[in-house]
Write a protein that holds these residues in place. Structure first.
Motif, short mmCIF file in Angstrom:
data_model
loop_
_atom_site.label_atom_id
_atom_site.label_comp_id
_atom_site.label_asym_id
_atom_site.label_seq_id
_atom_site.Cartn_x
_atom_site.Cartn_y
_atom_site.Cartn_z
N ALA A 28 29.29 29.93 23.25
CA ALA A 28 29.65 31.15 22.55
C ALA A 28 29.09 32.37 23.29
O ALA A 28 28.11 32.28 24.03
N VAL A 31 25.41 32.87 22.41
CA VAL A 31 24.62 31.66 22.49
C VAL A 31 23.15 31.98 22.75
O VAL A 31 22.82 32.99 23.37
N GLU A 106 29.38 26.16 16.36
CA GLU A 106 30.15 26.96 15.40
C GLU A 106 31.59 26.93 15.88
O GLU A 106 31.91 27.54 16.91
N LYS A 111 26.43 27.56 19.70
CA LYS A 111 25.73 28.80 19.33
C LYS A 111 24.26 28.75 19.70
O LYS A 111 23.65 29.78 19.94
N HIS A 112 23.68 27.55 19.70
CA HIS A 112 22.26 27.39 19.97
C HIS A 112 22.05 26.05 20.64
O HIS A 112 22.63 25.04 20.23
#
Length: 119
Positions: A28, A31, A106, A111-112
């Motif tokens: 993302a 991120v 997501e 995202k992480h």
């Protein structure tokens, strides 16, 4: 496509030498990457620079694989235990790197991501 399928595709791309293609496809714009040291790379531009910096240290890539891979589809979380064997610039012999990466997704994008490994 399930999160497990996405993780498998991402890892397959990385293991075939397409790390940056996988990064562009699956990460993302906002991120956050977290290294075992606690260092954080926030945003795709900063994370991209970090990945390119790592690749710039590699003289030769000898192989990679997935040891274990799993997902929690309800929580949009995947976990992969992976390895790669590389020779870093200035080193005479290859080294095997092993790590666990936990990703929070997501939709279609990570995202992480937090990495765990022994130095």
């Amino acid at each position: 496509m399930s999160y497990l399928e996405k993780e498998k595709e991402l890892q397959t791309m990385v293991n075939s030498g397409q790390l940056m293609d996988a990064f562009e496809k699956f990460y993302a714009e906002d991120v956050v990457l977290v290294e075992p040291t606690g260092d954080k790379f926030v945003g795709k531009d900063e994370a991209r620079k970090h990945e390119i910096e790592f690749l710039g240290k590699v003289e030769a890539f000898h192989g990679a694989g997935i040891t274990k891979i799993t997902s929690n589809e309800e929580e949009a979380t995947t976990c992969a235990e992976v390895w790669m064997e590389v020779t870093f610039k200035g080193m005479d012999a290859p080294i095997k790197l092993e790590q666990v990466a936990v990703k929070q997704w997501e939709g279609d994008h990570v995202k992480h991501e937090r990495f765990y490994f022994n130095a």
